[in-house]
Design a protein around this motif. Structure first.
Motif, PDB file in Angstrom:
ATOM      1  N   PHE A  76       0.824  -1.195   0.000  1.00 17.63           N
ATOM      2  CA  PHE A  76       0.000   0.000   0.000  1.00 17.63           C
ATOM      3  C   PHE A  76       0.866   1.257   0.000  1.00 17.63           C
ATOM      4  O   PHE A  76       0.480   2.272  -0.559  1.00 17.63           O
ATOM      5  CB  PHE A  76      -0.964  -0.010   1.183  1.00 17.63           C
ATOM      6  N   ASP A 130      -7.470   9.950  -3.504  1.00 15.20           N
ATOM      7  CA  ASP A 130      -6.543   9.201  -4.341  1.00 15.20           C
ATOM      8  C   ASP A 130      -7.180   8.736  -5.643  1.00 15.20           C
ATOM      9  O   ASP A 130      -6.540   8.743  -6.697  1.00 15.20           O
ATOM     10  CB  ASP A 130      -5.958   8.014  -3.573  1.00 15.20           C
ATOM     11  N   ARG A 131      -8.431   8.359  -5.618  1.00 15.00           N
ATOM     12  CA  ARG A 131      -9.110   7.908  -6.844  1.00 15.00           C
ATOM     13  C   ARG A 131      -9.212   9.038  -7.854  1.00 15.00           C
ATOM     14  O   ARG A 131      -8.991   8.847  -9.046  1.00 15.00           O
ATOM     15  CB  ARG A 131     -10.496   7.372  -6.513  1.00 15.00           C
ATOM     16  N   GLN A 177      -6.385   1.629  -9.437  1.00  7.69           N
ATOM     17  CA  GLN A 177      -7.520   1.297  -8.576  1.00  7.69           C
ATOM     18  C   GLN A 177      -7.597  -0.203  -8.301  1.00  7.69           C
ATOM     19  O   GLN A 177      -7.945  -0.620  -7.199  1.00  7.69           O
ATOM     20  CB  GLN A 177      -8.825   1.826  -9.180  1.00  7.69           C
ATOM     21  N   ARG A 216      -4.986  -0.817  -5.768  1.00  6.64           N
ATOM     22  CA  ARG A 216      -5.452  -0.273  -4.487  1.00  6.64           C
ATOM     23  C   ARG A 216      -6.380  -1.272  -3.800  1.00  6.64           C
ATOM     24  O   ARG A 216      -6.230  -1.562  -2.619  1.00  6.64           O
ATOM     25  CB  ARG A 216      -6.181   1.050  -4.719  1.00  6.64           C
ATOM     26  N   ARG A 217      -7.343  -1.784  -4.554  1.00  8.98           N
ATOM     27  CA  ARG A 217      -8.280  -2.761  -3.986  1.00  8.98           C
ATOM     28  C   ARG A 217      -7.527  -3.993  -3.487  1.00  8.98           C
ATOM     29  O   ARG A 217      -7.797  -4.491  -2.397  1.00  8.98           O
ATOM     30  CB  ARG A 217      -9.320  -3.180  -5.028  1.00  8.98           C
ATOM     31  N   THR A 240      -5.688   9.682  -9.453  1.00  4.29           N
ATOM     32  CA  THR A 240      -5.280   8.783 -10.543  1.00  4.29           C
ATOM     33  C   THR A 240      -6.112   9.037 -11.799  1.00  4.29           C
ATOM     34  O   THR A 240      -5.586   8.989 -12.909  1.00  4.29           O
ATOM     35  CB  THR A 240      -5.352   7.303 -10.117  1.00  4.29           C
ATOM     36  N   SER A 300      -4.330  -4.267  -2.593  1.00  2.30           N
ATOM     37  CA  SER A 300      -3.452  -3.993  -1.463  1.00  2.30           C
ATOM     38  C   SER A 300      -4.250  -3.768  -0.183  1.00  2.30           C
ATOM     39  O   SER A 300      -3.789  -4.112   0.901  1.00  2.30           O
ATOM     40  CB  SER A 300      -2.554  -2.791  -1.740  1.00  2.30           C
ATOM     41  N   ARG A 301      -5.435  -3.230  -0.302  1.00  2.00           N
ATOM     42  CA  ARG A 301      -6.277  -3.002   0.878  1.00  2.00           C
ATOM     43  C   ARG A 301      -6.817  -4.311   1.444  1.00  2.00           C
ATOM     44  O   ARG A 301      -7.150  -4.387   2.607  1.00  2.00           O
ATOM     45  CB  ARG A 301      -7.441  -2.080   0.528  1.00  2.00           C
ATOM     46  N   TYR A 340       1.586   2.307  -3.473  1.00  2.00           N
ATOM     47  CA  TYR A 340       0.416   2.991  -4.040  1.00  2.00           C
ATOM     48  C   TYR A 340       0.379   4.440  -3.568  1.00  2.00           C
ATOM     49  O   TYR A 340       0.153   5.357  -4.364  1.00  2.00           O
ATOM     50  CB  TYR A 340      -0.864   2.249  -3.631  1.00  2.00           C
ATOM     51  N   GLU A 341       0.618   4.665  -2.289  1.00  2.66           N
ATOM     52  CA  GLU A 341       0.622   6.026  -1.757  1.00  2.66           C
ATOM     53  C   GLU A 341       1.700   6.879  -2.421  1.00  2.66           C
ATOM     54  O   GLU A 341       1.488   8.069  -2.671  1.00  2.66           O
ATOM     55  CB  GLU A 341       0.825   6.002  -0.252  1.00  2.66           C
TER      56      GLU A 341
END
Length: 93
Positions: A1, A25-26, A53, A56-57, A29, A59-60, A4-5
């Motif tokens: 994550f 963040d969305r 995205q 992101r999904r 991008t 990694s979350r 991603y940040e």
């Protein structure tokens, strides 16, 4: 994550120079793709928003395979290098 940040922070920094303010963040991008990828300034990053995205999904969720994490870290590193290389073309003087 954290990778991603870092990508979002770099994208946001370049958007700042174009006076584009994003709320999350969305949006960052999405706007990066609109302002830099679709205009041809960042070739090779087509589909940037959707890729980010998806990552992101994943990694979350907390259950990213090690190989996928290493792949994303490598992609994030390439993106940061590309941002640095293009900075002069983005920054208005």
């Amino acid at each position: 994550f954290k990778a991603y940040e870092a990508v979002v922070a770099a994208a946001n920094a370049l958007l700042f120079h174009r006076l584009v303010e994003t709320l999350n963040d969305r949006e960052t991008t999405h706007e990066f793709e609109n302002h830099f990828v679709r205009t041809g300034l960042f070739p090779g990053w087509e589909g940037f928003n959707e890729q980010m995205q998806e990552r992101r999904r994943n990694s979350r969720s907390g259950s990213v395979p090690e190989a996928a994490a290493a792949d994303f870290i490598a992609a994030a590193s390439r993106f940061l290098k590309d941002c640095h290389a293009k900075e002069g073309q983005v920054v208005r003087k």
